[in-house]
Design an enzyme around this catalytic site. Structure first.
Site, PDB file in Angstrom:
ATOM      1  N   HIS A   1       4.254   1.511  -8.034  1.00 50.16           N
ATOM      2  CA  HIS A   1       3.223   0.399  -7.981  1.00 50.16           C
ATOM      3  C   HIS A   1       2.392   0.589  -9.172  1.00 50.16           C
ATOM      4  CE1 HIS A   1       3.957   1.360  -3.543  1.00 50.16           C
ATOM      5  NE2 HIS A   1       4.001   0.084  -3.585  1.00 50.16           N
TER       6      HIS A   1
ATOM      7  N   GLY B   1       0.753  -1.226   0.026  1.00 50.05           N
ATOM      8  CA  GLY B   1       0.029  -0.004   0.078  1.00 50.05           C
ATOM      9  C   GLY B   1       0.931   1.318  -0.059  1.00 50.05           C
TER      10      GLY B   1
HETATM   11  P1  AMP Z   1       5.923  -2.654  -1.499  1.00 45.55           P
HETATM   12  O1  AMP Z   1       4.634  -1.987  -1.377  1.00 45.55           O
HETATM   13  O2  AMP Z   1       6.971  -1.591  -1.230  1.00 45.55           O
HETATM   14  O3  AMP Z   1       6.173  -3.985  -0.956  1.00 45.55           O
HETATM   15  O4  AMP Z   1       6.101  -2.779  -3.243  1.00 45.55           O
HETATM   16  C1  AMP Z   1       5.177  -3.639  -3.947  1.00 45.55           C
HETATM   17  C2  AMP Z   1       5.915  -3.673  -5.330  1.00 45.55           C
HETATM   18  O5  AMP Z   1       6.154  -2.674  -6.094  1.00 45.55           O
HETATM   19  C3  AMP Z   1       7.356  -4.496  -5.312  1.00 45.55           C
HETATM   20  O6  AMP Z   1       7.507  -5.511  -6.248  1.00 45.55           O
HETATM   21  C4  AMP Z   1       8.199  -3.397  -5.457  1.00 45.55           C
HETATM   22  O7  AMP Z   1       9.361  -3.907  -5.817  1.00 45.55           O
HETATM   23  C5  AMP Z   1       7.441  -2.532  -6.353  1.00 45.55           C
HETATM   24  N1  AMP Z   1       7.899  -1.130  -6.334  1.00 45.55           N
HETATM   25  C6  AMP Z   1       8.207  -0.403  -5.315  1.00 45.55           C
HETATM   26  N2  AMP Z   1       8.785   1.007  -5.663  1.00 45.55           N
HETATM   27  C7  AMP Z   1       8.934   0.744  -7.115  1.00 45.55           C
HETATM   28  C8  AMP Z   1       9.331   1.759  -7.745  1.00 45.55           C
HETATM   29  N3  AMP Z   1      10.045   2.700  -7.632  1.00 45.55           N
HETATM   30  N4  AMP Z   1       9.500   1.198  -9.199  1.00 45.55           N
HETATM   31  C9  AMP Z   1       8.812   0.177  -9.750  1.00 45.55           C
HETATM   32  N5  AMP Z   1       8.459  -0.746  -8.777  1.00 45.55           N
HETATM   33  C10 AMP Z   1       8.523  -0.173  -7.465  1.00 45.55           C
END
Ligand code: AMP
Length: 281
Positions: A37, A31
């Site tokens: 995301h 989230g």
């Molecule tokens: P998180 O909510 O931080 O667990 O991230 C969920 C997904 O989004 C994970 O697969 C992350 O690697 C991806 N994600 C987070 N930040 C970025 C970003 N800046 N660019 C691309 N994907 C991202």
């Protein structure tokens, strides 16, 4: 867009989708959604009939309770951001729905890759990631699952998990989305004070410097210079390593392709980033 909070709703929906032979894409998140995301979610929507986005701040992957409590939670804003997308299921389980006592889990050994970098600095983190992603894969049973390359080591571990538990899901790594000045988008950026936000860009500057100097100076001196860029901006480095993109082991010499991985504290906020650095020789 539909929102499910129970496993049962998700399981019944998934069975219908499988019967209808619809292709399911899956994007797990914690989230506080941002454009990083969204890039994963939009790609999943383009490439599948139906997409499940999970929003769950997974306590098992936080090795410090202060970090877990400070993690931003903004479900209403997240739902607003996604409401224009069709064929989307948002799964927002409670902790007891995510980890019911009657659902078995046999932890896998993460091997050496799980002990390097984040694994060395955040004990138990990847075990928590594997636990939640195992349960989510089991529930959603997607055809394709989307993960960001920003969490480079996590992506490698998800590929291992997929093989180990024989999920047979196509794991798709997606490029890191950055702010205009280069800072990798992250939910944690919300916690940065304005001055910290300015200093945080030093991580991107250091990574870019490494990328531009592959093979031009010794690997040791490039690491030194990269560390200085970050430390002079007032951040505290947890690790900065130039590693092999497959084994994630530190490179003693330049090779054709390597990845520079950084974790650093900007005030109280721990940021991670990485960049693939190719040799131009
Ligand atoms: P998180 O909510 O931080 O667990 O991230 C969920 C997904 O989004 C994970 O697969 C992350 O690697 C991806 N994600 C987070 N930040 C970025 C970003 N800046 N660019 C691309 N994907 C991202």
């Amino acid at each position: 867009m539909q929102t499910f909070v129970t496993r049962l709703e998700l399981i019944l929906w998934r069975k219908q989708q499988h019967e209808a032979q619809n292709q399911i894409g899956f994007v797990p998140t914690m989230g506080a959604l941002h454009k990083g995301h969204l890039s994963l979610i939009e790609k999943a929507c383009q490439e599948n009939d139906q997409v499940v986005v999970s929003i769950f701040v997974n306590p098992k992957q936080f090795n410090q309770s202060a970090d877990l409590h400070a993690y931003p939670r903004m479900l209403n804003a997240d739902l607003q951001l996604l409401k224009h997308l069709n064929n989307l299921i948002i799964f927002t389980p409670s902790e007891s729905e995510m980890y019911p006592t009657n659902v078995p889990f046999n932890p896998m050994s993460l091997g050496k890759i799980g002990r390097l970098l984040e694994g060395a600095h955040r004990p138990g983190h990847f075990e928590g990631v594997v636990h939640v992603v195992h349960h989510l894969f089991d529930l959603v049973q997607p055809h394709q699952a989307y993960f960001g390359q920003k969490d480079f080591q996590q992506l490698a571990i998800i590929r291992l998990l997929n093989e180990h538990y024989r999920f047979g899901i196509q794991i798709i790594g997606c490029e890191t989305i950055r702010e205009i000045d280069g800072l990798a988008m992250s939910s944690r950026n919300l916690r940065l004070a304005p001055a910290e936000r300015q200093n945080a860009v030093s991580i991107f500057k250091a990574l870019s410097m490494v990328r531009n100097n592959v093979g031009k100076q010794s690997i040791g001196s490039v690491i030194e210079a990269a560390r200085s860029i970050i430390e002079e901006a007032g951040l505290q480095i947890d690790y900065l390593e130039i590693v092999d993109p497959v084994t994630l082991e530190s490179c003693a010499e330049w090779q054709e392709i390597q990845v520079c991985c950084v974790a650093a504290f900007c005030g109280e906020v721990r940021l991670i980033d990485n960049m693939l650095c190719e040799s131009v020789l």
